[in-house]
Design an enzyme around this catalytic site. Structure first.
Site, PDB file in Angstrom:
ATOM      1  N   GLY A 152       0.827  -1.195   0.000  1.00 56.27           N
ATOM      2  CA  GLY A 152       0.000   0.000   0.000  1.00 56.27           C
ATOM      3  C   GLY A 152       0.862   1.247   0.000  1.00 56.27           C
ATOM      4  N   CYS A 153       0.243   2.372  -0.339  1.00 58.32           N
ATOM      5  CA  CYS A 153       1.008   3.621  -0.431  1.00 58.32           C
ATOM      6  C   CYS A 153       1.503   4.060   0.942  1.00 58.32           C
ATOM      7  CB  CYS A 153       0.163   4.712  -1.093  1.00 58.32           C
ATOM      8  SG  CYS A 153      -1.491   4.927  -0.405  1.00 58.32           S
TER       9      CYS A 153
END
Lengths: 344, 344, 344, 344
Positions: A147-148
Site C-alpha cells: 500500500g502507499c
C-alpha cells in the site's frame, strides 16, 4: 515482455501506462476491462492520444496466460477472483490492491469487510516491499504490491526498528496524503469544493493499512507491538508525507539514526536520506520512484521525528510494481524508473 | 469604542479590519504604520474600497493614548518597542505577536532569537486564551494573544490534562497549517510554485510555539513535561488541524474524554465538540471563530487521538483578539464574531 | 420575517443559511427537503452545529404558504413543479435556479433540455438583477434570481451597451469559474484529482447562461446581437472572473468607459469600479456580495477589455437573492450583506 | 553532447535538468551561475540528490566555447550580455529568455523596458517555434526559444491564419497560466496566500509576448493586424490554456478548421488535435512536450473558439528548447521528450 494490465482505467492503471510506455523491455502492453471491452482507451483519456490508442480487451483466463506479466490495479475484492487461478500458469502476477497482502484471512475480513482470498493463494503471495524482500520477490509468482502509506512508513522505520534504535512499543505515525490515493471514483469525500482549502483526518484508527504495517514490522524487524497510525487528506493530488514519532532507546543519537538509514539503503537507488533541510516536503519526489527520508532527534523529549515522502502513485503503487517486475525479470531495478522529480 | 490597529497591512491586521467592520461597538477604527503614513489603505488593498478608505497614521505615543483599545499585529520584536510605555496610559492593549507571551525572558531569547520585552511588562501581560483565562483577561491592561498553533492545541488538550485523563509525559502533537500563518511577506517558503502540490514539515522541534504550549499546560493544567510538537505546511491558505496523540490513564474511555470536553466547554460559545464524523477538517470552521474538537480512542494501543481545527486568522489570531476585547469591555464574548463558517 | 428554504443541502442553500443567520430581520429560518425529512441538519453539515440544529421539513404546499419568503435553490426543473401554485398565495418567492429566467419557453427547452415552467408563471416572474430591475423586483411575487455568470457579465457590460460606447455586434466573453458553481453533487468533472492543477474549458458555446445574458442585454440595453460566451473551470472553490472584449464605438476613450460605469453605479452599494490595479482577481470579493469591475482600453486594437469579479455563491447566488428580498421588503439593500471580502 | 546550462537555478533551468537527465545523447551536463559558484546543486535543490550532485561553475567565455550546446535560461537582459560573443565560437546557443526574439530592437525596448541585444546578434537569431521553422533551426547558431504564451497561441492559430480560414483583423486571445511562468523569485504577485483561491488578470494589454505573437503571425502566416491578447494567473503551478476567438471567413466550417489543423500537424509528433471532448484542460499535457488543440465553431455568431494547452515549462520552455537542440543535431525530434502526460 508482453504485459497485461487489469484495471487500466483507475489511477494505478493510468500510472502503470505512463511509466511502462518508456520501459525499454515492454514490447507490448494490453489493457483489460470487465465492463468497457472494445473502447478505444484514448477516447476516454485523451491525454493518451497517439501514445496508447489500443482498444480495451475482455478479461479471459486463456488470453491472460499468454502474457509475461499481469498487473492488477483493481478495487478491493476484485483480484481475489482473478489471480488465484493464474498462479503458476505462466505470467508473473503483480497485484496493486490489498487482496493478497495480509497473510491472516481474518485480518482481511476485519479491516476490508470483504471475503478474503483463498489461503493457498495467500501463502504463495510475496510482499513486494522491494528494498526489504528482494530475494523472495525474484522467485515469486504472485506479488502483493505494498500500500502507499505502508511503503512510506516502513521504509523509514524498519531500519531503526531492526537495529533496535527506537522503542517499538511507543510509535505514533501521522500520515498525510494527496487525494489521488482515493482513486478515480467521484464521492463527497473527494469532491473538489469540499476537499480544496481543507485538511481533514479520516478513518481514524480504522485504516486498512494498519494491519499491513504491523505485519511487515513483524516480518522484517521482528517487532510485534501495535502502532498508532492516522491518515489525513490534504488538498493536493499526489504525495504522501508520513511523520513518525518514536521514543529513542537509551543513548541513541541523531547521528546513529541517520547512519543506520544511510547504511541500510547505501545500495538502494530509490531511497535517499536527506540530512540538512529547512522544509522537507512531498515535492521532493513528485512523479518519481524515490522515497526520501529525514530524521531529527528532539533532545528535550528524547524522541525522534522520522519523516518520509513518496509519490503515492509511483513508489506507493505503479512505480514500485514495476520495480518488482524488474527484480522478477533480473533486470536493473531502475529500468524505466529514472524519472527526475518534477519539484515544481 | 475607538480602536487603533498597529500593523494593519499584515494578515492579522487585515483580519482585524474584516471582523471589526461589523462589530456594533466599534465607533472608529484607525490604522497605524511605521512606514506608509498617509497612504490610503484601500489603494493598496482594493478589496477594502468603500469599506475602509482612510489613510494610514503614523505611530505616535500621544496619539495612541487617545484610543480605547490598541491592537498590535506586528512581526516579532516590534511591539516590544511600542507597548510597554502605553501600559496604564489609557487604552487596553492587545498584542497579536509573541512578544509578551513567554513569562521567562530567556525562553523568548532562545526561541525567538531576539531581545525580550522588559520584565515589568512581561509581568503585567495576561495570556489571552479566552476560555481559560477570562477573569484575568477582564482586568488586564496588556493581553498577549495566543499563537495560532497553541490555541488549537491547548483548547483540545487542557481539559484532558487537567482532569488527568491522559498521560502528560507521553504526548505527541502533529500540527498542519495553511500558508497564511506565515504572513504576507513573500519568501521561497511561501512562493506559490514551491508550496502548491506540496505538504512539508518545517522548523522541526524548533517552533517558537513549543515553549508557549508548555507554559500554558503548566499554567492551566499544572503539568510540566515537555511535549513533542511539529508543524507542517499544507497547500491551502487558512486553517490549522492539530492531531494530538496521548497515552490514556488506566481505564479511561472515549466517552469520558468526550464528556470532559463537553462539560468543560458547555458554556463556551466558540468551542464545539463533534462526536460523530467520517471526515473532520478545517473547512468546519473556515472564516469563523470556532474551535472544533473530535476525540477517538484506539483500544488496540490505549492511546487517544485528539483532533482540533481552527481558522488560524480568526480563532488563531484576530477573532480571539476581539473575543478578548469583548471580555475586557464586559460585552458578550460573541459580539461581532458570529460569522458562520464558509465550509465551501 | 419567516423564511423557508427549499433545497438547503445544496451549496446555494448552505450559503443562504450562512448569510441569513446574521440577517437582523430573519426571525425564523426553516429548511425543506424532498428526500431527507426529519434529518437534523447539523448532523449532515457539522460546521452548522450550535448554529442551525433544526430538522429538515417535508415540502407541503399548505405549510409553505405560511412563510413571508420562500427561497428555492434546487437543480433545474425542480422549482417549476413547486412555485407556480404558490404565486399569490402569500410568500414572496425567490428562485435561485434557471427555471423562471428565460421568458421564451422554447429557449428553456433548447438550452436546459427539460420541460419549461408554465407560461403564466414565466410571465409573472421578474428577473432579479437588482441593480437593473429594482422597481419591478419591489413589486414581484416571483423573482428569477440571475445565474452566476450572467451577474458578473451583465453588471460590467450593460452600462457600456446602454450608452452605446461599445459595439454590441462584436462582443466576446471569456468567463472563469471556481468549482463550487457546479454544485455539491460529485462527478468526474468535479473530482478533486482531475480538477486540481487543471484549467479547463467546458460546454463550449452550449452553456445555458448564454440565452439568459442575451435576453437581459435586450431587456436592459435594447441590443439584440448574439454574443460569444465561453466558460472555464479553474482550480479554486469560489469566484468568477469574466473577461469581456468589445470593439469601441468611434472615439470612445477609457475615461468615458470608466465614467459611464462609475456614474451608473454611483448609488449601488455592491458594485465597485476599480481604476488602478496591477493584478485584479476574484479574491477582491471572496465571501462578499460585491461585484468589482475594471476596464482597460487597448489603443492598438481599439478594443476594450472589461473585467468583473464576483463570489459566485454570494453576488452570483445567495447574496443577490437576499438583496432582492431586502428590496421586496423595503429594507436597506445591504441589510445582512455587509460582509467584508476575505481577500486571504 | 556536452551541454552547458546558464541560469540553472531558475525553473526553466531545473526543467532542462529534469528532461536532459534521461536524454540519451547528453553525455555531460554542466551548470553555470553568476553568483553561486562552487555550490553543490543538490544541496540547494535536494530533490536532485543522487541525480545531479555537481557543483555550479562560474560563467567564463573560454570555458563555454568547449560545449556543444549552451542553454541560457535567465531573466530578461542577461543573455544579451553573454551570447553575442559566443555566436560562431563553437557551441549551438539556445536562449530561453526573450532577449533575441524580437527582430526590431525598438520593440524590445518598448515592451521589455531594457536595452536590446546588438542588431548583428538579432539578425542571426532564429525563432525556435519548431513546427514552423525547422529548416532554419537546423542551420541556426543562435535560437530564440519562443515564450510560453506565444507557443500555445501560435501553434493553434497559424494554420488557420495561413489558410485564411479566420479573419486576422478580428482576433481575441484570452490566456490563462499557472504560476510557475512567473519564475522562482518570490513576490507579492506569486505569494501563496494571495495567489491561491484567486484567478486574476495582470499586465492588461502590456504583456511582452504580444509583439512576439504578432511578429510570428507576420513571419509564418503573412498577416499584420494587431491582436488583442490578455493573460490571467490561475491557482495552479503548471499549464497554459489559451482560448482564442476569431471571426470565420465566409462559409468556413468547423470540419475545415479541424482538418486544416490535422493536415498541418500530421507529421508533427508533439501537436495533437483533440476532436471530441467534454472538458478540455491543461492536465492533458502536464509534464509533457505536447501541445493539444481543440476547435469549435459557434454557428450563432459565426466565430470559432480555438483552444490550446501546453505545459508552460515543457513545450513552453525547456521541452521545446531540447526539441530545437535535437533538430540542430539532426536527431529525432522526440529524443528525450517522450514523457507521457501525468494527467493526475
Amino acid at each position: 515482455m508482453k504485459i497485461g494490465i487489469i484495471g487500466a482505467t483507475g489511477y494505478g492503471g493510468l500510472e502503470l501506462i505512463r511509466l511502462l510506455h518508456n520501459h525499454p523491455e515492454a514490447e507490448r502492453i494490453d489493457l483489460f476491462t470487465s465492463s468497457e471491452e472494445g473502447m478505444q482507451f484514448s477516447n476516454k483519456y485523451t491525454h493518451l492520444m497517439n501514445i496508447y490508442d489500443q482498444k480495451l480487451l475482455a478479461i479471459e483466463h486463456n488470453r491472460l496466460t499468454e502474457y509475461d506479466v499481469i498487473f492488477t490495479s483493481t478495487p478491493s475484492g476484485v483480484s481475489t477472483g482473478i489471480l488465484p487461478s493464474l498462479i503458476g500458469s505462466g505470467p508473473k502476477l503483480i497485484d496493486l490492491s490489498g487482496d493478497f497482502r495480509l497473510k491472516n484471512p481474518l485480518d482481511y475480513e476485519q479491516w476490508y469487510q470483504k471475503a478474503p482470498a483463498p489461503p493457498t493463494a495467500l501463502e504463495k503471495s510475496v510482499y513486494g516491499l522491494t528494498e526489504w524482500n528482494e530475494a523472495a520477490i525474484q522467485q515469486a509468482d504472485l506479488i502483493a504490491n505494498p500500500g502507499c502509506y505502508p511503503t512510506a512508513v516502513l521504509l523509514s522505520l524498519l531500519p531503526l526498528l531492526k537495529e533496535n534504535l527506537i522503542d517499538s512499543t511507543n510509535i505514533v505515525i501521522d500520515a498525510k496524503s494527496g487525494v489521488s490515493g482515493a482513486g478515480n471514483k467521484p464521492s463527497q469525500m473527494t469532491h473538489f469544493s469540499e476537499t480544496n482549502e481543507n485538511t481533514a483526518i479520516y478513518k481514524i484508527h480504522q485504516h486498512q493499512h494498519i494491519p499491513e504495517i504491523e505485519q511487515a514490522i513483524n516480518m522484517f524487524a521482528g517487532q510485534t507491538s501495535p502502532i498508532t497510525f492516522t491518515t489525513h487528506l490534504v488538498p493536493m493530488t499526489r504525495g504522501i508525507l508520513a511523520t513518525s514519532y518514536a521514543a529513542l532507546q537509551s543513548n541513541v543519537t541523531e547521528r546513529q539514526l541517520t547512519n543506520a538509514l544511510k547504511e541500510r539503503y547505501a545500495y538502494d537507488p530509490f531511497v535517499r536520506i536527506i540530512e540538512e533541510t529547512n522544509k522537507f516536503g512531498t515535492n521532493q519526489v513528485y512523479g518519481s520512484n524515490f522515497c526520501d527520508i529525514h530524521v531529527k532527534v528532539d533532545p528535550r523529549t528524547n524522541r525522534a521525528t522520522i519523516v518520509s515522502v513518496i509519490d503515492n502513485l509511483v513508489k506507493g503503487a505503479a512505480g514500485q510494481a514495476i520495480q518488482n517486475m524488474n527484480v522478477q525479470f533480473n533486470i536493473d531495478q531502475t529500468t524505466g524508473l529514472q524519472q527526475v522529480p518534477l519539484f515544481i
